[in-house]
Write a protein that holds these residues in place. Sequence first.
Motif, PDB file in Angstrom:
ATOM      1  N   TRP A   1       0.793  -1.294   0.015  1.00 49.11           N
ATOM      2  CA  TRP A   1       0.042  -0.136   0.043  1.00 49.11           C
ATOM      3  C   TRP A   1       0.798   1.237   0.077  1.00 49.11           C
ATOM      4  CZ3 TRP A   1      -4.278  -2.009  -1.045  1.00 49.11           C
ATOM      5  CH2 TRP A   1      -4.687  -3.428  -0.650  1.00 49.11           C
ATOM      6  N   GLU A   2       1.949   1.093   0.392  1.00 46.68           N
ATOM      7  CA  GLU A   2       2.821   2.504   0.594  1.00 46.68           C
ATOM      8  C   GLU A   2       4.377   2.040   0.221  1.00 46.68           C
ATOM      9  OE1 GLU A   2       2.627   3.841   4.647  1.00 46.68           O
ATOM     10  OE2 GLU A   2       3.520   2.160   5.367  1.00 46.68           O
ATOM     11  N   ALA A   3       5.062   3.386  -0.093  1.00 42.33           N
ATOM     12  CA  ALA A   3       6.531   3.272  -0.117  1.00 42.33           C
ATOM     13  C   ALA A   3       7.156   4.270   1.001  1.00 42.33           C
ATOM     14  CB  ALA A   3       7.190   3.448  -1.416  1.00 42.33           C
ATOM     15  N   ARG A   4       7.937   3.686   1.931  1.00 42.66           N
ATOM     16  CA  ARG A   4       8.269   4.628   2.800  1.00 42.66           C
ATOM     17  C   ARG A   4       9.837   4.958   2.716  1.00 42.66           C
ATOM     18  NH1 ARG A   4       3.859   5.706   6.498  1.00 42.66           N
ATOM     19  NH2 ARG A   4       5.206   6.649   8.017  1.00 42.66           N
ATOM     20  N   LEU A   5      10.145   6.157   3.240  1.00 35.67           N
ATOM     21  CA  LEU A   5      11.601   6.356   3.135  1.00 35.67           C
ATOM     22  C   LEU A   5      12.406   5.794   4.334  1.00 35.67           C
ATOM     23  CD1 LEU A   5      13.995   8.358   1.817  1.00 35.67           C
ATOM     24  CD2 LEU A   5      13.060  10.047   3.271  1.00 35.67           C
ATOM     25  N   ASP A   6      13.199   5.321   4.321  1.00 33.81           N
ATOM     26  CA  ASP A   6      13.768   4.484   5.271  1.00 33.81           C
ATOM     27  C   ASP A   6      14.634   5.248   6.369  1.00 33.81           C
ATOM     28  OD1 ASP A   6      13.190   1.953   4.275  1.00 33.81           O
ATOM     29  OD2 ASP A   6      14.842   1.888   3.045  1.00 33.81           O
ATOM     30  N   THR A   7      15.420   6.249   5.941  1.00 30.93           N
ATOM     31  CA  THR A   7      16.122   7.054   6.781  1.00 30.93           C
ATOM     32  C   THR A   7      16.466   8.405   6.139  1.00 30.93           C
ATOM     33  OG1 THR A   7      18.381   6.495   6.052  1.00 30.93           O
ATOM     34  CG2 THR A   7      17.442   5.110   8.048  1.00 30.93           C
ATOM     35  N   LEU A   8      16.825   9.516   6.822  1.00 34.10           N
ATOM     36  CA  LEU A   8      17.078  10.837   6.286  1.00 34.10           C
ATOM     37  C   LEU A   8      17.946  11.453   7.063  1.00 34.10           C
ATOM     38  CD1 LEU A   8      16.627  12.663   3.824  1.00 34.10           C
ATOM     39  CD2 LEU A   8      14.717  13.867   5.256  1.00 34.10           C
ATOM     40  N   PRO A   9      19.031  11.087   6.965  1.00 31.50           N
ATOM     41  CA  PRO A   9      20.191  11.615   7.993  1.00 31.50           C
ATOM     42  C   PRO A   9      20.809  12.941   7.463  1.00 31.50           C
ATOM     43  CG  PRO A   9      21.208   9.797   6.733  1.00 31.50           C
ATOM     44  CD  PRO A   9      19.873  10.145   6.163  1.00 31.50           C
ATOM     45  N   VAL A  10      20.765  14.022   8.611  1.00 32.16           N
ATOM     46  CA  VAL A  10      21.253  15.243   8.517  1.00 32.16           C
ATOM     47  C   VAL A  10      22.185  15.523   9.609  1.00 32.16           C
ATOM     48  CG1 VAL A  10      18.968  15.805   7.358  1.00 32.16           C
ATOM     49  CG2 VAL A  10      19.432  16.324   9.920  1.00 32.16           C
ATOM     50  N   GLU A  11      22.911  16.524   9.340  1.00 34.29           N
ATOM     51  CA  GLU A  11      23.907  17.083  10.454  1.00 34.29           C
ATOM     52  C   GLU A  11      23.808  18.649  10.366  1.00 34.29           C
ATOM     53  OE1 GLU A  11      27.638  15.406   8.939  1.00 34.29           O
ATOM     54  OE2 GLU A  11      27.524  17.173   7.179  1.00 34.29           O
ATOM     55  N   PHE A  12      24.025  19.082  11.526  1.00 35.10           N
ATOM     56  CA  PHE A  12      23.964  20.775  11.950  1.00 35.10           C
ATOM     57  C   PHE A  12      24.926  20.950  13.146  1.00 35.10           C
ATOM     58  CE2 PHE A  12      20.584  17.700  13.673  1.00 35.10           C
ATOM     59  CZ  PHE A  12      20.628  17.966  14.966  1.00 35.10           C
ATOM     60  N   ALA A  13      24.879  22.105  13.429  1.00 35.67           N
ATOM     61  CA  ALA A  13      25.655  22.591  14.537  1.00 35.67           C
ATOM     62  C   ALA A  13      24.942  22.109  15.981  1.00 35.67           C
ATOM     63  CB  ALA A  13      25.849  24.072  14.472  1.00 35.67           C
ATOM     64  N   ALA A  14      25.609  21.334  16.570  1.00 40.66           N
ATOM     65  CA  ALA A  14      24.955  21.084  17.833  1.00 40.66           C
ATOM     66  C   ALA A  14      24.583  22.139  18.731  1.00 40.66           C
ATOM     67  CB  ALA A  14      26.134  19.918  18.813  1.00 40.66           C
ATOM     68  N   GLN A  15      23.544  21.822  19.454  1.00 35.07           N
ATOM     69  CA  GLN A  15      22.853  22.899  20.182  1.00 35.07           C
ATOM     70  C   GLN A  15      23.191  22.431  21.841  1.00 35.07           C
ATOM     71  OE1 GLN A  15      18.998  23.575  18.991  1.00 35.07           O
ATOM     72  NE2 GLN A  15      19.603  23.921  17.030  1.00 35.07           N
ATOM     73  N   SER A  16      23.418  23.383  22.793  1.00 33.26           N
ATOM     74  CA  SER A  16      23.755  23.174  24.092  1.00 33.26           C
ATOM     75  C   SER A  16      22.516  23.379  24.861  1.00 33.26           C
ATOM     76  CB  SER A  16      24.750  24.079  24.643  1.00 33.26           C
ATOM     77  OG  SER A  16      24.523  25.465  24.342  1.00 33.26           O
TER      78      SER A  16
END
Length: 418
Positions: A403-418
């Motif tokens: 019935w559907e096709a799902r994205l497995d993962t979407l890895p992103v990176e960014f400046a870590a926030q404290s």
Amino acid sequence: MTDQPSDEAAAVRGCPVMHGGGDLTRLYGPDAAIDPQGIYARLRKEYGAVAPVLLEGDVRAWLVLGYRESRRVLDNPLQFSRDSRIWRDWQEGGVEETSPLIQMLGWRPDCVSQDGEPHRRLRRAVTDNLDILAGRGIRRHVTHFANKQIDAFAGKGSADLVGEYAEYLPMLVLTRLFGLPAAEGRRLAESCAQVIKGGADALEHNERIMQILGELAERKRVEPGPDFTTGLLGHDAGLDEEEILSHLRLVLITAHTTTSNLLARVLELIFTDTTRLAGLVSGQLNVSGVVEEAMWNSPPLAVLPGRFATADLELGGTQIKEGDLLVLGLAAGNVDPEIRPDAGVSVHGNQSHLAFSGGPHECPARNMGQAIIEIAVDVLLHRLPGARLSVPRGELTSTASTWEARLDTLPVEFAAQS
């Protein structure tokens, strides 16, 4: 020019293929999970707008691949009913009650399973309460839970926006709208996903959902509140206990699974195109246009269950018999070369896609789902400035069920926030 089906295929486009066996394509299993669009294209070339297929358990069905043919089915409930009690294979014992297909196709006392006046009475109870909820601070709820989800990974400097954001956020919002404890959100999201996916565990997960919703309804009879459950209990359509539970299940499963899938696809479009991402951050683009693009190219339900022929008839040059099951290829119809010869051309401003189905059974929660997605994206981009995809675009993968096709993962990176 559209590929025409072969002479051999044309010879079997009547009922012999459905009622005499044949080596039919399965819409489930390992092969179907990898390249569903490739399967749709091959079936279109071989059969045309309507193709014979097998669903889980080798249950026979017609897959509608043509855009115009899907519209005809959706707009004509007198010819193509949603009431599965007329399904011939079910009547003849060819589908067991324990089949995973029953979770998607079986009859229930809800508005999706009925047509005509019974459908209108029940649908009114759903739409009236969804309209009330839409005016009661959905933005506040989505913003609250979006920030809570982001807080959990903001300090790491990286995240999987599917597993850590899109997969659960819609359900957290729905728990608040239903009057459920937020702690139930993860369990319910996992069970809803399994019901859609099918397989041996689908029945068990459906029973878990029904138990939680049954306890919710009992509690809300004693402790009513400004929520969807209380609204159904008190609506003047006079829903009985079975109808109430069936509609809680219907809205919970469909609203969560479709919204979470579509949110992941929208985020995929944003983070795999730096120009689009920059346009959204700068305000030159708006999220609604990206949602529209995703609904054309990656509709949250790739295949819509199901319709049942009320008489012998012809559809797209194929002879359909009374009681035959049809499933609608929404993803295939959206790229039908008859109406979209160049799928790469922009569809900006064109909302005639099949993503929300159509006709009397068109998705009643489309506005609420789109609002959840747009707010979730706005919050994410505001909280994580400079976020970018952390793997090559070509490494992103999807897994499909019937019935559907799902994205497995979407890895992103960014400046870590404290």
